[in-house]
Design an enzyme around this catalytic site. Structure first.
Site, PDB file in Angstrom:
ATOM      1  N   LYS A 131      -2.820  -1.692  15.765  1.00 35.42           N
ATOM      2  CA  LYS A 131      -2.251  -0.800  16.769  1.00 35.42           C
ATOM      3  C   LYS A 131      -3.244  -0.589  17.891  1.00 35.42           C
ATOM      4  CE  LYS A 131       1.133   1.826  14.466  1.00 35.42           C
ATOM      5  NZ  LYS A 131       1.226   2.563  13.231  1.00 35.42           N
ATOM      6  N   GLU A 178       0.835  -1.210   0.000  1.00 38.01           N
ATOM      7  CA  GLU A 178       0.000   0.000   0.000  1.00 38.01           C
ATOM      8  C   GLU A 178       0.867   1.257   0.000  1.00 38.01           C
ATOM      9  OE1 GLU A 178      -1.527   1.733   3.529  1.00 38.01           O
ATOM     10  OE2 GLU A 178      -1.113  -0.043   4.727  1.00 38.01           O
TER      11      GLU A 178
END
Ligand code: PSU
Ligand code: MN
Length: 304
Positions: free
Chosen positions: A158, A24
């Site tokens: 995260k 990405e």
């Protein structure tokens, strides 16, 4: 309606049936500061090559869907200010209006699938944000995993996200969440999260086979592979949690909303931890690139 351009390297790999790994570009433009973003992007591509596959970094440049970037394009992207962040909602509009943009996990999956690429490596995916019960902030990445047949290798989520809620939504959406070589779902900077992963696999070939089996069952969607950060690079949750809490408090205080939330939090976490969290982030992305290359190679063998 729009132009897709494969890099010469990707085009050759596809002609010869060699493995390709999608990468990405939002991680470059909104996920890491310059110049570490450029250095990492190059290192990830090199790691994919060293592991026997060809990298295809995906972005939109002047309205062209690029599957594989030249080094000059990578460098331009890494230094661009205010480049658009393209998720599922934005990709077609950017292509239609001739714009420039970096693709998130969701948009990279769409582009990879369009180019017949089955495997994609990144750092962390988007998910259910903490406080989502009030903000409704749930990343389009989760929906995409439910719809688009690409296996995404990440290091978990995260702790800016609510990991238990993210797992619940993935379960509702029918997305296989596979921890690699351990029982627990990893939590990005740390190998453990205290939460058992829904699935565990111990080899690239099992993961490749599960992807192809899902396709032959005609069940749409991809898989999320959660690959723990290498032991020597890990940072404990205890160290990261106060920093994340501070970044989150600042986001609320500044009224940050919508697609700005994740980039704002990532940027503040980098600033607040200086070098340490970035070093770990780079190590885990490289580790994911290696595993993704192995999965892509296995899938190629099984298809042949
Ligand atoms: N999480 C990270 N690093 C990142 C991102 C998420 O640890 O770079 C990026 C990815 O591109 C991901 C996107 O797809 O943020 C999710 O944004 P949102 O939450 O707005 O969907
Ligand atoms: Mn969001």
């Amino acid at each position: 309606m729009f132009k897709t351009e494969l890099s010469p390297e990707v085009q050759a790999a596809q002609e010869f049936g060699n493995p390709v790994v999608a990468l990405e570009s939002t991680i470059i433009t909104h996920g890491m500061p310059y110049p570490q973003n450029l250095e990492t992007a190059r290192l990830v591509e090199e790691t994919v090559r060293a592991s026997g596959a060809v990298p295809a970094t995906i972005a939109v440049i002047n309205g062209v869907l690029k599957i594989g970037l030249t080094d000059a394009e990578l460098e331009t992207l890494a230094q661009l200010k205010n480049v658009a962040k393209l998720s599922r909602a934005d990709l077609a509009a950017c292509l239609a209006t001739g714009g420039n943009g970096a693709t998130t996990v969701a948009a990279t999956m769409i582009a990879a699938h369009h180019a017949n690429i089955d495997v994609f490596a990144t750092g962390g995916i988007g998910g259910v944000h903490q406080g989502a019960e009030l903000s409704f902030d749930i990343s389009a990445d989760l929906q995409e995993l439910a719809q688009t047949a690409v296996t995404v290798v990440a290091a978990g989520a995260k702790a800016i996200l609510d990991i238990p809620k993210t797992l619940e939504v993935l379960e509702t959406l029918g997305v296989p969440v596979i921890a690699y070589n351990q029982d627990e779902i990893p939590a990005f900077w740390s190998r453990g999260s205290g939460l058992k992963a829904p699935l565990r696999m111990n080899s690239a070939s099992e993961i490749a086979k599960a992807h192809l089996t899902r396709m032959s069952l005609n069940v749409p969607g991809g898989q999320l592979v959660a690959n723990p950060v290498p032991l020597e690079a890990e940072i404990s949750q205890d160290e990261m949690l106060p920093i994340i809490a501070q970044a989150q408090a600042e986001a609320t205080e500044h009224g940050i909303r919508g697609k700005s939330v994740t980039p704002f939090l990532l940027q503040r976490i980098f600033e607040l931890t200086e070098g340490a969290s970035l070093k770990t982030n780079i190590a885990l992305v490289l580790n994911n690139a290696r595993l993704a290359a192995e999965i892509a190679a296995e899938m190629g063998r099984m298809r042949a």
